[in-house]
Design an enzyme around this catalytic site. Structure first.
Site, PDB file in Angstrom:
ATOM      1  N   GLN A  31       0.846  -1.208   0.000  1.00 55.70           N
ATOM      2  CA  GLN A  31       0.000   0.000   0.000  1.00 55.70           C
ATOM      3  C   GLN A  31       0.877   1.252   0.000  1.00 55.70           C
ATOM      4  O   GLN A  31       2.074   1.189   0.299  1.00 55.70           O
ATOM      5  CB  GLN A  31      -0.911   0.014   1.245  1.00 55.70           C
ATOM      6  CG  GLN A  31      -0.206  -0.315   2.533  1.00 55.70           C
ATOM      7  CD  GLN A  31      -1.069  -1.101   3.532  1.00 55.70           C
ATOM      8  OE1 GLN A  31      -2.309  -1.101   3.488  1.00 55.70           O
ATOM      9  NE2 GLN A  31      -0.385  -1.800   4.438  1.00 55.70           N
ATOM     10  N   ASP A 137       0.161 -12.964   6.466  1.00 50.61           N
ATOM     11  CA  ASP A 137      -1.246 -12.746   6.126  1.00 50.61           C
ATOM     12  C   ASP A 137      -2.136 -13.301   7.236  1.00 50.61           C
ATOM     13  O   ASP A 137      -2.060 -14.488   7.563  1.00 50.61           O
ATOM     14  CB  ASP A 137      -1.544 -13.452   4.787  1.00 50.61           C
ATOM     15  CG  ASP A 137      -2.945 -13.157   4.283  1.00 50.61           C
ATOM     16  OD1 ASP A 137      -3.182 -13.338   3.076  1.00 50.61           O
ATOM     17  OD2 ASP A 137      -3.801 -12.735   5.094  1.00 50.61           O
ATOM     18  N   GLY A 138      -2.983 -12.440   7.764  1.00 49.43           N
ATOM     19  CA  GLY A 138      -3.872 -12.863   8.846  1.00 49.43           C
ATOM     20  C   GLY A 138      -4.820 -13.956   8.419  1.00 49.43           C
ATOM     21  O   GLY A 138      -5.244 -14.798   9.220  1.00 49.43           O
ATOM     22  N   ASP A 155      -8.423  -5.748  13.321  1.00 48.76           N
ATOM     23  CA  ASP A 155      -8.236  -4.300  13.155  1.00 48.76           C
ATOM     24  C   ASP A 155      -7.683  -4.072  11.747  1.00 48.76           C
ATOM     25  O   ASP A 155      -6.504  -3.764  11.551  1.00 48.76           O
ATOM     26  CB  ASP A 155      -7.252  -3.806  14.219  1.00 48.76           C
ATOM     27  CG  ASP A 155      -6.959  -2.316  14.069  1.00 48.76           C
ATOM     28  OD1 ASP A 155      -5.942  -1.847  14.648  1.00 48.76           O
ATOM     29  OD2 ASP A 155      -7.721  -1.628  13.356  1.00 48.76           O
ATOM     30  N   GLU A 158      -9.912  -0.964   5.320  1.00 46.00           N
ATOM     31  CA  GLU A 158     -11.184  -1.174   4.610  1.00 46.00           C
ATOM     32  C   GLU A 158     -11.034  -2.418   3.727  1.00 46.00           C
ATOM     33  O   GLU A 158      -9.914  -2.855   3.436  1.00 46.00           O
ATOM     34  CB  GLU A 158     -11.449   0.051   3.727  1.00 46.00           C
ATOM     35  CG  GLU A 158     -11.825   1.312   4.467  1.00 46.00           C
ATOM     36  CD  GLU A 158     -10.671   1.961   5.262  1.00 46.00           C
ATOM     37  OE1 GLU A 158      -9.517   1.503   5.197  1.00 46.00           O
ATOM     38  OE2 GLU A 158     -10.971   2.889   6.031  1.00 46.00           O
ATOM     39  N   PRO A 162      -5.224  -6.621   0.385  1.00 44.28           N
ATOM     40  CA  PRO A 162      -5.054  -7.818   1.220  1.00 44.28           C
ATOM     41  C   PRO A 162      -6.138  -7.955   2.283  1.00 44.28           C
ATOM     42  O   PRO A 162      -6.302  -9.008   2.868  1.00 44.28           O
ATOM     43  CB  PRO A 162      -3.682  -7.600   1.863  1.00 44.28           C
ATOM     44  CG  PRO A 162      -3.422  -6.141   1.797  1.00 44.28           C
ATOM     45  CD  PRO A 162      -4.110  -5.663   0.568  1.00 44.28           C
TER      46      PRO A 162
HETATM   47  N1  SAM Z   1      -8.044   1.249  12.474  1.00 43.20           N
HETATM   48  C1  SAM Z   1      -7.872   1.185  11.035  1.00 43.20           C
HETATM   49  C2  SAM Z   1      -9.209   1.088  10.341  1.00 43.20           C
HETATM   50  O1  SAM Z   1     -10.217   0.861  11.016  1.00 43.20           O
HETATM   51  O2  SAM Z   1      -9.227   1.236   9.106  1.00 43.20           O
HETATM   52  C3  SAM Z   1      -6.958   0.025  10.681  1.00 43.20           C
HETATM   53  C4  SAM Z   1      -5.577   0.276  11.166  1.00 43.20           C
HETATM   54  S1  SAM Z   1      -4.372  -0.931  10.902  1.00 43.20           S
HETATM   55  C5  SAM Z   1      -3.067   0.084  10.410  1.00 43.20           C
HETATM   56  C6  SAM Z   1      -4.898  -1.800   9.464  1.00 43.20           C
HETATM   57  C7  SAM Z   1      -3.825  -2.815   9.056  1.00 43.20           C
HETATM   58  O3  SAM Z   1      -4.405  -3.986   8.464  1.00 43.20           O
HETATM   59  C8  SAM Z   1      -2.830  -2.300   7.998  1.00 43.20           C
HETATM   60  O4  SAM Z   1      -1.586  -2.081   8.612  1.00 43.20           O
HETATM   61  C9  SAM Z   1      -2.776  -3.403   6.937  1.00 43.20           C
HETATM   62  O5  SAM Z   1      -1.473  -3.634   6.451  1.00 43.20           O
HETATM   63  C10 SAM Z   1      -3.327  -4.578   7.714  1.00 43.20           C
HETATM   64  N2  SAM Z   1      -3.855  -5.681   6.891  1.00 43.20           N
HETATM   65  C11 SAM Z   1      -4.644  -5.597   5.793  1.00 43.20           C
HETATM   66  N3  SAM Z   1      -4.901  -6.827   5.307  1.00 43.20           N
HETATM   67  C12 SAM Z   1      -4.251  -7.723   6.130  1.00 43.20           C
HETATM   68  C13 SAM Z   1      -4.134  -9.148   6.155  1.00 43.20           C
HETATM   69  N4  SAM Z   1      -4.735  -9.921   5.217  1.00 43.20           N
HETATM   70  N5  SAM Z   1      -3.400  -9.716   7.140  1.00 43.20           N
HETATM   71  C14 SAM Z   1      -2.782  -8.945   8.081  1.00 43.20           C
HETATM   72  N6  SAM Z   1      -2.847  -7.587   8.109  1.00 43.20           N
HETATM   73  C15 SAM Z   1      -3.584  -6.981   7.140  1.00 43.20           C
END
Ligand code: SAM
Length: 282
Positions: A31, A137-138, A155, A158, A162
């Site tokens: 990103q 990857d979660g 958390d 949107e 990923p």
């Molecule tokens: N509080 C924020 C919101 O509500 O939009 C989210 C904050 S946190 C920084 C979101 C994180 O999710 C990002 O750092 C992103 O890299 C991570 N993320 C997205 N898809 C993911 C996945 N499949 N596995 C693990 N982390 C993921």
């Protein structure tokens, strides 16, 4: 000359902040990432042009994502946070002495690194000895975890890139399996003003897996519309119940816990079409 950062929250609406300084801005493998210092909200993490967290209002979101489940469960020992690379939810989770392990699974290591460097008040908990940080990857991590966690908190960004898979029925079924027999799961589920279809479909998907599924709200000024939703799936404990465990917070408390489940009509109607298993607040 003034420099303003604008997030287009919908094609017709944006939030704009006067910038003091751009601390970093680069493309990660996942990103576009920026940390900007704003006059109104302090330092702000922005991913793909969308506000993720700010120094001045992060406490609302991180407390409300963590403490409803941490207080509804009598003795949470093993907690998983998916996403949340800024560390804010982990910081809230480790406030409980009952926690023996807190695992953060964040796909983008750059988010963790810039949060440690520029957002120390948010990422402070990441160095706690009970915390394990996994850069992966979660979706895969949850798929491979069976009966491991008391609490799982998602958390995520949107549902783009990923994060798309973090809103799928398959993911929620795997979450159920990754939880212990009395586990609780919470996901951030976007804005009741701008993401109505997502809230309705997510609630139905979670409600078809968990016997107790509820939605609660909180006000987050820098998120689209300022009103934010969270969906909780619980295997046996009532999400509205709180064990009133002592914890230091600025937004969450026992009254807010119960009040956050009292939904306005325009939100309740989103949940009405959901399967029988999903509990509707009356
Ligand atoms: N509080 C924020 C919101 O509500 O939009 C989210 C904050 S946190 C920084 C979101 C994180 O999710 C990002 O750092 C992103 O890299 C991570 N993320 C997205 N898809 C993911 C996945 N499949 N596995 C693990 N982390 C993921």
């Amino acid at each position: 000359m003034e420099l303003w950062y604008t997030e287009k929250q919908t094609p017709h609406l944006g939030i704009t902040c006067l910038i003091k300084e751009t601390l970093c801005h680069f493309q990660t493998p996942y990103q576009d990432l920026a940390v900007i210092d704003t006059l109104q909200f302090g330092r702000m993490l922005v991913l793909d042009g969308m506000v993720q967290t700010t120094e001045r209002d992060e406490f609302v979101y991180h407390e409300m994502l963590a403490h409803i489940a941490m207080q509804a469960h009598p003795n949470p020992r093993h907690v998983l946070v998916v996403g949340g690379g800024d560390g804010g939810v982990i910081r809230e989770v480790i406030k409980y002495d009952s926690v023996e392990s807190a695992t953060l699974v964040e796909i983008d290591e750059a988010v963790i690194e810039v949060s440690k460097k520029y957002l120390p008040t948010i990422s402070a908990g990441l160095t706690d000895p009970r915390v394990t940080v996994l850069v992966t990857d979660g979706i895969e991590h949850v798929r491979n975890a069976i009966g491991k966690y008391d609490i799982i908190l998602v958390d995520s960004t949107e549902p783009v890139g990923p994060a798309i898979g973090l809103f799928s029925a398959e993911f929620y079924a795997n979450i159920y399996r990754a939880l212990k027999k009395d586990g609780i799961f919470v996901a951030q589920t976007e804005s009741p003003f701008f993401n109505r279809d997502l809230i309705q479909s997510t609630f139905a998907r979670i409600g078809s897996v968990f016997p107790l599924t509820k939605l609660y709200l909180a006000s987050v000024p820098t998120y689209p519309s300022g009103l934010w939703s969270f969906t909780v799936g619980s295997k046996c404990y009532e999400p509205e119940d709180t064990h009133r465990k002592t914890v230091s917070t600025k937004y969450y408390n026992a009254g807010v816990h119960q009040g956050s489940f009292r939904l306005p009509g325009f939100v309740r109607e989103l949940l009405e079409g959901s399967p029988r298993e999903a509990q509707i607040n009356v």
